[in-house]
Design a protein around this motif. Sequence first.
Motif, PDB file in Angstrom:
ATOM      1  N   LEU A   1       2.890   5.455   6.140  1.00 43.47           N
ATOM      2  CA  LEU A   1       1.770   4.714   6.391  1.00 43.47           C
ATOM      3  C   LEU A   1       1.692   3.312   5.717  1.00 43.47           C
ATOM      4  O   LEU A   1       1.688   3.317   4.584  1.00 43.47           O
ATOM      5  CB  LEU A   1       0.473   5.632   6.284  1.00 43.47           C
TER       6      LEU A   1
ATOM      7  N   TYR B   1      -5.512   7.602  11.102  1.00 42.78           N
ATOM      8  CA  TYR B   1      -4.465   7.977  10.117  1.00 42.78           C
ATOM      9  C   TYR B   1      -3.874   9.442  10.931  1.00 42.78           C
ATOM     10  O   TYR B   1      -2.856   9.615  11.228  1.00 42.78           O
ATOM     11  CB  TYR B   1      -4.992   8.568   8.899  1.00 42.78           C
TER      12      TYR B   1
ATOM     13  N   LEU C   1      -9.214  11.231   3.191  1.00 45.37           N
ATOM     14  CA  LEU C   1      -7.983  10.924   3.553  1.00 45.37           C
ATOM     15  C   LEU C   1      -6.860  11.686   2.544  1.00 45.37           C
ATOM     16  O   LEU C   1      -5.948  12.029   3.417  1.00 45.37           O
ATOM     17  CB  LEU C   1      -7.675   9.433   3.154  1.00 45.37           C
TER      18      LEU C   1
ATOM     19  N   ALA D   1      -2.121   1.848   3.055  1.00 42.75           N
ATOM     20  CA  ALA D   1      -2.910   3.114   3.321  1.00 42.75           C
ATOM     21  C   ALA D   1      -4.168   2.870   2.560  1.00 42.75           C
ATOM     22  O   ALA D   1      -4.302   3.818   1.613  1.00 42.75           O
ATOM     23  CB  ALA D   1      -2.287   4.301   3.242  1.00 42.75           C
TER      24      ALA D   1
END
Length: 541
Positions: free
Chosen positions: A258, A242, A275, A261
Motif C-alpha cells: 500500500l 484499504y 487501520l 498508507a
Amino acid sequence: MADLVLRDADVVDGTGAPSYRADVVIDGGRIASIAQEAAAAGSQRPTARRELDAAGLALSPGFIDMHAHSDLALLRDPAHEAKAAQGVTLEVIGQDGLSYAPVDDRTLAEVRRAISGWNGYGDDIDFDWRSVGAYLDRLDRAHDGQGIAVNAAYLVPQGTVRMLAVGWEDRAATPDELDRMRKLVAEGMAQGAVGMSSGLTYPPGMYADNTELTELCRVVAAYGGYYCPHHRSYGAGALAAYEEMIALTRAAGCALHLAHATLNFGVNKGRAPELLSLLDGALDAGADLSFDTYPYTPGCTTLAAMLPSWASAGGPEAILARLRDDATAERIRHALEAEGADGCHGVPIDWDTIEISGVSDPALGDAVGRTVQESADLRGEAPWATARRLLIDDRLGSTILHHVGHEENVRLIMRHRVHTGGSDGILQGGKPHPRAYGTFPAYLGRYVRELGVLSLEECVAHLTGRPAARLRLPDRGLVREGYRADLVLFDPGTVAAGATFTSPRTLPAGIPYVLIDGRFVIDHGRRTDVLAGRSVRRTVR
C-alpha cells in the motif's frame, strides 16, 4: 588485499536484531567478511587498501525508498543529492500509476503533460525509449554511460497502460482493450519491472474498475511481482479503500504494498488503530501485505488532482476546456466545496490547507509558499477563482502541500510490523515537500533518537531489510557476508533531517559515508563523482 575495511563499526544489520561491533571488509562490490569484536580479540584484524575508522558510527544497509518520484531526476541530475545524501541506495519509481514507460508517441506527450508537476515537462531529457526495458536500459547508460546516482527499481504504471489501451475515457475497458493491457503489463514485468502501481485518484487509472485491476494483478502475480496502489481515498472513504485493495489482491493471488498508507483529514483523526486492526486481520488471514509511509503530516500532489473525476475525463486539454467554461467551472467548484469531490477524497475542500509548493510557469511564482486562501485574500476574490486561474495559467502544472495529516496517526502507523519507509518525494517546485530531502534522517533523528517511537534496530529494519524482502532482492537490504556493499555509515547521536518546510532542499546532518556497490557515493559528508547506481530488475519468478 581487499578494497576496504570499515573498522569498529556498530553494525545495525537490517534484521531488527541488536547491533554489534565489527570490522566489515568490502571487496569487489560485496561484503567479503564481518569480523565481530569478540571473535577478533587476540587475532589479527583484517586489512585493506583503504581502512576507515568507523568508531562511533552505525553501519547499516543502504536505505530503500519504496515510493520515489525520481523517474526523470535520475536522468537529469547525476549528483541526485536529495537521495544520495540521505543514505538512499535504491529507489522504487514508476509510482502512482503514471510514468514514462510503456508509451507510444501520443501517450508520451500526454503523460509528460499530466505529471509535469511531479517531474517537470522534461524538455532537457532525450525520451529515446518507449518500453519498460528500454527505459531501464536508459538508466543504466545515463550520464555518458556511467549510470545513475542510486539504484532504481520500476513499477509498471497502470494508468499509463490504460492510457495506451483505452485512452482517457471514463468507462470500462472492452475485452480487447483488457487483453492489450494484460500484454503490456506482462511485457513490462518480463523486461524487469518489480510490480505494478496505480493512482486510483488520478486519471486515467482511476477509471479502472476492480474487475480490470484484478485481471492485471493476476499478470503481476504470475511474474512474482507486487501491486502498489495509491488507492481510491485517503479521506472519507479511506478504510473502505484499504479494504477494497486487500480483497482485490487476495482474489488475484497477488502481493500487496500500500502506497503512502496514511489516514488524513478531520474525519480520520485518531483512527489509525482501525487501520492497523484491518491490516492485522488481513495478515492473520494469510495476506501478503506491506506498506510505506513518510514521517510528516502534510501530503503533496498536484492542484489538478483535487478535481472531481468527471472533470478529469479526456485528458489535460479536456480538463482545461472545462475550467475555461464558466458553467462547468461552477459545477467543479460546487463539487469541491459543497460535495467533497472524489479527487479531494470525499471531503469538502478547505482552501486554507492547500499550499502551493511549485509552479511550472515561473511567472506565477508569487503563488508559491501561500495557501490558496491566502492568495485569494490578497487578490480580494473567492479562493476558487484563484485556484481556477492558477490551474489554467499553469496548464495543470502546479503542485501543492496538503496540510491534512495527524501526527498521532503517523506515529502509530510507522510502528507496524510490515511498515517500510517511502519518501513520496517530489523534487520539482520552488518549495517542495521536505520529505524529498529529509525522510530517512527524519526517521532516524526525530522518531528514533528524539521521540523513541522506534528503536534504532527496528527503524533500520523498516528502511532496509523489510523493503528488500518485499522487492525479493536476494543480496541487498542486510549487512551480511556475500551481500552487495550498498551501505550507510551514520552517527546515531547527530543524524537529522536538514530539510524543513521553509528550507526544503537543505541536506541532512550526521550521514558522512554512503556506499553503493562498494564505492563511496558520499565520502566525509560530500558527494563524490561516483555513479554506481543501476536499474535493479525483477529476478525472482
